[in-house]
Design a protein around this motif. Structure first.
Motif, mmCIF file in Angstrom:
data_model
loop_
_atom_site.group_PDB
_atom_site.id
_atom_site.type_symbol
_atom_site.label_atom_id
_atom_site.label_comp_id
_atom_site.label_asym_id
_atom_site.label_seq_id
_atom_site.Cartn_x
_atom_site.Cartn_y
_atom_site.Cartn_z
ATOM 1 N N LEU A 1 43.330 36.813 34.033
ATOM 2 C CA LEU A 1 43.181 36.294 32.676
ATOM 3 C C LEU A 1 43.599 34.830 32.605
ATOM 4 O O LEU A 1 42.968 34.026 31.907
ATOM 5 N N GLY A 2 44.638 34.481 33.340
ATOM 6 C CA GLY A 2 45.078 33.091 33.341
ATOM 7 C C GLY A 2 44.112 32.168 34.051
ATOM 8 O O GLY A 2 43.831 31.054 33.598
ATOM 9 N N THR B 1 51.350 35.198 27.924
ATOM 10 C CA THR B 1 50.863 34.681 29.209
ATOM 11 C C THR B 1 49.605 33.835 29.055
ATOM 12 O O THR B 1 48.877 33.615 30.004
ATOM 13 N N ARG B 2 49.364 33.350 27.832
ATOM 14 C CA ARG B 2 48.167 32.568 27.556
ATOM 15 C C ARG B 2 48.527 31.121 27.250
ATOM 16 O O ARG B 2 49.500 30.858 26.537
ATOM 17 N N ALA B 3 47.791 30.195 27.813
ATOM 18 C CA ALA B 3 48.001 28.794 27.504
ATOM 19 C C ALA B 3 47.595 28.535 26.062
ATOM 20 O O ALA B 3 46.536 28.961 25.617
ATOM 21 N N ILE C 1 42.197 34.622 42.538
ATOM 22 C CA ILE C 1 42.165 36.074 42.349
ATOM 23 C C ILE C 1 42.142 36.793 43.693
ATOM 24 O O ILE C 1 42.868 37.770 43.902
ATOM 25 N N GLY C 2 41.319 36.309 44.625
ATOM 26 C CA GLY C 2 41.256 36.929 45.938
ATOM 27 C C GLY C 2 42.566 36.825 46.697
ATOM 28 O O GLY C 2 43.005 37.783 47.343
ATOM 29 N N GLY D 1 40.580 25.939 29.886
ATOM 30 C CA GLY D 1 41.535 24.965 30.393
ATOM 31 C C GLY D 1 41.903 25.164 31.841
ATOM 32 O O GLY D 1 42.443 24.261 32.479
ATOM 33 N N ALA D 2 41.621 26.365 32.391
ATOM 34 C CA ALA D 2 41.889 26.612 33.804
ATOM 35 C C ALA D 2 40.804 25.945 34.644
ATOM 36 O O ALA D 2 39.773 25.533 34.129
#
Length: 228
Positions: free
Chosen positions: A147-148, A225-227, A163-164, A153-154
């Motif tokens: 999710l992050g 946990t969200r920007a 993720i991997g 913005g990511a």
């Protein structure tokens, strides 16, 4: 929606076929095979491949716990979650089925399918509470990273790699505990072909990842946990 469904089927097939395939066909002890590190890398690299190859179509969830977290984070509807989950289980079944057909062609095959498990005779023989705790915590962390890494913005070009690598780290820690599920579909496919203890213990690898994924989604939705 058909393209999304197909992408999730193929992506989950990739994850199960190559991840479980590394354990079943190439595992060994690190001297005669790829060992635990190689298996961990196989799962992580499968995610990377699917993320970059199919992510632009479906997001490459490949995992009902991830899709549940995405839904509870407010990024998808309940109806779309159901489509994703069905596609993921189908992809896992197809991946496990093809792996079964290949593995059973070897005279040295012992019947293993890379299934998840716990207790006597499995891995480090951890008990059910350890299995539940590891799977829930690991899935929470995994979905939190997803999710992050995919939020506004990511850096979108690096999401698949992040993720991997996270899935690889989870496997490096957890293969001896449960064989690492963090994904109900990944557990369902091989278990249905292996039967026995893999089926009787399957509830752990459905319940714990879904709880972990749900908590990650709720935490993201709440802004923890969200920007901002």
């Amino acid at each position: 929606m058909f393209r999304i469904f197909t992408a999730e089927v193929i992506g989950t097939f990739i994850l199960v076929f190559f991840g479980c395939g590394a354990a079943v066909i190439a595992g060994g002890d690190g001297t005669t095979g790829v060992g635990l590190t190689g298996i961990a890398l196989a799962f992580g690299l499968a995610i990377v491949a699917a993320a970059y190859g199919l992510g632009p179509i479906s997001g490459a969830h490949l995992n009902p716990a991830v899709s549940l977290g995405v839904m509870l984070a407010g990024r998808m509807s309940g109806g779309r979650f159901a489509v994703y989950a069905v596609a993921q289980v189908l992809g896992a079944l197809l991946g496990a089925g093809i792996l079964y057909l290949i593995a059973s062609g070897s005279a040295g095959w012992t019947g293993g399918m890379g299934t998840n498990g716990y207790g006597a005779g499995y891995g480090g023989e951890y008990d059910v509470m350890a299995a539940l705790l590891f799977e829930a915590v690991a899935t929470f962390l995994f979905v939190t990273v997803i999710l992050g890494a995919t939020q506004p913005g990511a850096s979108p070009g690096f999401a698949g790699l992040a993720i991997g690598l996270t899935l690889t780290m989870i496997h490096l820690v957890g293969i001896k505990i449960t064989g690492v599920s963090v994904n109900p579909a990944r557990s369902i496919g091989p278990a249905l072909f292996a039967g026995g203890a893999a089926l009787s213990q399957l509830w752990v690898f459905i319940l714990a990842p879904l709880v972990g994924g749900a908590l990650a989604g709720l935490a993201h939705a709440a802004g923890i946990t969200r920007a901002e």
